[in-house]
Design an enzyme around this catalytic site. Structure first.
Site, mmCIF file in Angstrom:
data_model
loop_
_atom_site.group_PDB
_atom_site.id
_atom_site.type_symbol
_atom_site.label_atom_id
_atom_site.label_comp_id
_atom_site.label_asym_id
_atom_site.label_seq_id
_atom_site.Cartn_x
_atom_site.Cartn_y
_atom_site.Cartn_z
ATOM 1 N N GLY A 10 -18.370 38.033 -11.931
ATOM 2 C CA GLY A 10 -17.286 37.204 -11.424
ATOM 3 C C GLY A 10 -16.302 36.827 -12.510
ATOM 4 O O GLY A 10 -16.671 36.298 -13.550
ATOM 5 N N GLU A 170 -2.005 20.900 0.758
ATOM 6 C CA GLU A 170 -0.969 21.668 0.078
ATOM 7 C C GLU A 170 -0.326 22.680 1.023
ATOM 8 O O GLU A 170 0.904 22.852 1.029
ATOM 9 C CB GLU A 170 -1.556 22.362 -1.160
ATOM 10 C CG GLU A 170 -1.761 21.375 -2.303
ATOM 11 C CD GLU A 170 -2.748 21.836 -3.371
ATOM 12 O OE1 GLU A 170 -2.896 21.122 -4.368
ATOM 13 O OE2 GLU A 170 -3.376 22.895 -3.202
ATOM 14 N N ASP A 299 -18.429 27.373 -8.693
ATOM 15 C CA ASP A 299 -18.676 27.080 -7.277
ATOM 16 C C ASP A 299 -19.984 27.655 -6.759
ATOM 17 O O ASP A 299 -20.426 27.315 -5.668
ATOM 18 C CB ASP A 299 -17.529 27.634 -6.413
ATOM 19 C CG ASP A 299 -16.255 26.833 -6.567
ATOM 20 O OD1 ASP A 299 -16.266 25.841 -7.324
ATOM 21 O OD2 ASP A 299 -15.241 27.192 -5.929
ATOM 22 N N ALA A 315 -11.891 23.773 -10.787
ATOM 23 C CA ALA A 315 -11.697 24.703 -11.901
ATOM 24 C C ALA A 315 -12.197 24.142 -13.239
ATOM 25 O O ALA A 315 -12.907 24.839 -13.962
ATOM 26 C CB ALA A 315 -10.229 25.105 -11.990
#
Lengths: 427, 427
Positions: A10, A170, A299, A315
């Site tokens: 990842g 958002e 995550d 993040a």
């Protein structure tokens, strides 16, 4: 010289930072990702809302890691981890052995068991998702313009966003901007100001991780932008025609899913305890219980903070975890001497529409235009690569002053395919 | 006030300039295009070669035409034109009536009757084409890096471009730049400098519309960039494994078609004479023989210059034709009083790789670095919209000095789907 092989699965925030921190070490590092790019996910909604191009928020993983001779980048998809034999199996059957493994696999959407909803309400995790949502939003206005009657057009001018977390808020703000500003003088037959945007959140407040005062502020900002905020009500059905919110049906052609996360299904092949969201439960050093050579970060991990509370899926958590694990490996610290991972909270922020944001840093809460400026500054600062930082800044300034959006393109979709109707005259 | 209805099919250079020139007139203008954007096609190869993002070279047609209240933009695909009843039929059966019709439908690739080649050798006309080619180029290097042996990787590092016109030459130069500069330090297992690029042209010279001296210059530039230029030889077969050039087989995973054009098939429904490339043969005023209310412009038209030679399929021809037809309609000039269309030739240019170009203006020929600077200047100048001009300029400067490319992203392709092989170990 015998190199030790570290495999990272990842290339998100966790994986890429682990790799960089292992760069130019005496470890043989392999980075494996399904895509060829690292994605700046906090700005993905801006691709979905046609403000930025994919190239503005994504950088090839190879490019980021090219300075480090000890890192090999492989584009591939891991489907299984054999922790006894220390092997990662890729989809085509290739086997990649490892001595240490860092799992930074991230999360996907979760439809809470209603996977049939995905077709009508796509989520936002990848560039492909973002482009799909962008095309759906833009095509809605195009379809509305081609309708024969205003009542027919209405369905295309209704937008429902499910989930009042940062992504949902958002997206709602960005769609309001598109409808009420960008598109304003672009249509002749429909009135784009008749666009209706609904944001549906199951819990009593939007942005539930923030204090109530800030979340009420955010709600106020959204409502002043023309968005209908529905809180404390659950979505009970999603169809091609719209969304059922408890007993009320909202007809809508455009539904966006921003409600739930589920960690990568690859974790299930580990045979290790997972939490409700499918995340691997890790120890204080982020390794798996009983397996000190396999780490899970970001995550994909259920890690606890010093107070025993699970760390949020943000993040900065992933970044710090990636660097922490890299430090353990560089120093070859044996399991029983590893210091526990500690998250340093630099605060969190969410933006609402064009000029407003909310944020908090420890006990300090802030909101409004200056919060928005801070949000812009922080996001530009953390964008990887000089070029992206510069072009994003320029595009933000441009769209701030002109209300135009740079990436309002439909190119994968064929409008006629869904507009089929019997010919009016025999041919 | 009785408005006269003018329908324009196609939002390319011809159509968009016709529409702009009809803006704020007393005509009711409808612009119909399959996509929602006007494309700056001369730079499309830069999207295909990952230098620019789609948003940099495309602008929504609605945005361009929004200042003109008399223009309605419709996203739709015309499939038939009924010239007797003055009706355009869209794919879903919708009928759009017109008093005047401007056909600016452009051209597609032509495989000279070998349509089965398209699957292996995609052409470059739309943003979608460009993104497909971009992903194929990038994925080739990724696949090569995952091969077990160098001989296996070789196929993925061979590129064949069929057609030595401007598009073929520009693509070949761009791929050389990617392979020999951008990717240089990005791989650990393969040697990207072993990449082989072949440019195959059936006629004796590449860029055959240019004088022989310039075309030889261009060939020299290409060869110095490491490209194998094959002229005077025809491609006889294209398969998933490579290209047959007369008696020689070139194994290649990446084949790009830049060889032939065929005007839009919609023109066949007109019942009017077409030339060999399927273009409608028009009169001196660009209207159809016997039908003064229907005009054909740009790549869809076979129009003659003052000397009776067919006009080339270039953007400036389409732009001037669009403006000319708009002038005829604004002034309502009856057929017998219309001045013939005259093309004013401002010269043509083609760029080769990063720093070279050739060009000609009337009798003046130029080549080399200054030709390349001129090429950059002209292309930036003609890019629609301030924002695009600026960001493209910035990205060019950035990649000129760093050799990086801003849009090296693979996001629609799944690498494992083509790498299937039996597992090495029983699972």
């Amino acid at each position: 010289m015998a190199f030790t092989k570290v495999v990272i699965l990842g290339g998100g925030f966790g994986g890429i930072n682990a790799a960089k921190a292992l760069g130019n070490s005496k470890l043989d590092v392999w980075m494996i990702d399904r895509t060829n790019h690292h994605l700046f996910q906090p700005l993905l909604y801006q691709v979905a809302s046609a403000a930025l191009s994919p190239g503005d928020i994504a950088v090839p993983i190879r490019e980021i890691l090219s300075p480090y001779e000890n890192i090999t980048v492989i584009m591939g998809e891991a489907v299984k981890i054999d922790k006894e034999n220390k092997i990662v199996v890729l989809r085509n059957g290739d086997h990649v052995g490892f001595e240490y493994l860092i799992l930074a696999l991230g999360a996907n959407h979760s439809y809470f068991g209603n996977d049939q909803w995905e077709k009508f309400a796509p989520g936002l995790k990848t560039l492909n998702d973002a482009l799909q949502i962008r095309e759906r939003i833009l095509i809605s206005f195009e379809k509305a313009e081609r309708c024969d009657s205003i009542s027919e057009a209405k369905k295309y001018l209704n937008f429902v966003i499910i989930g009042g977390g940062p992504t949902g808020v958002e997206m709602a703000g960005a769609i309001a901007e598109i409808a009420y500003e960008t598109m304003l003088r672009n249509f002749r037959r429909i009135d784009v100001t008749k666009t209706k945007i609904y944001l549906v959140e199951g819990s009593p407040h939007i942005l539930p991780v923030y204090p109530e005062r800030l979340s009420e502020k955010a709600k106020g900002y959204l409502e002043r932008s023309g968005i209908n905020v529905i809180t404390g009500k659950r979505v009970t059905d999603v169809t091609s025609e719209g969304v059922m919110v408890e007993n009320t049906f909202i007809p809508a052609h455009n539904i966006i899913w921003a409600a739930g996360n589920q960690a990568s299904p690859v974790l299930k092949t580990l045979g290790t305890p997972l939490d409700r969201q499918g995340r691997a439960i890790v120890e204080a050093d982020l390794s798996l219980p009983g397996n000190p050579d396999i780490f899970v970060i970001g995550d994909a991990a259920c890690a606890m903070d010093q107070k025993g509370k699970p760390l949020p899926g943000l993040a900065p958590v992933a970044v710090q975890q990636g660097r922490y694990v890299a430090m353990l490996l560089r120093k070859r610290i044996p399991k029983n001497e590893r210091p526990p991972f500690r998250y340093f909270d630099k605060g969190t922020m969410a933006t609402i529409g064009k000029t407003k944001a909310i944020g908090m840093f420890n006990k300090i809460q802030f909101s409004g235009f200056f919060a928005w400026l801070a949000w812009c500054f922080v996001h530009i600062l953390y964008l990887i690569g000089f070029r992206n930082r510069f072009t994003v800044l320029f595009q933000w300034l441009f769209s701030y002053f002109t209300s135009r959006r740079g990436a309002r393109l439909i190119y994968r979709y064929h409008i006629e395919s869904e507009l089929t109707r019997p010919p009016k005259h025999p041919e």
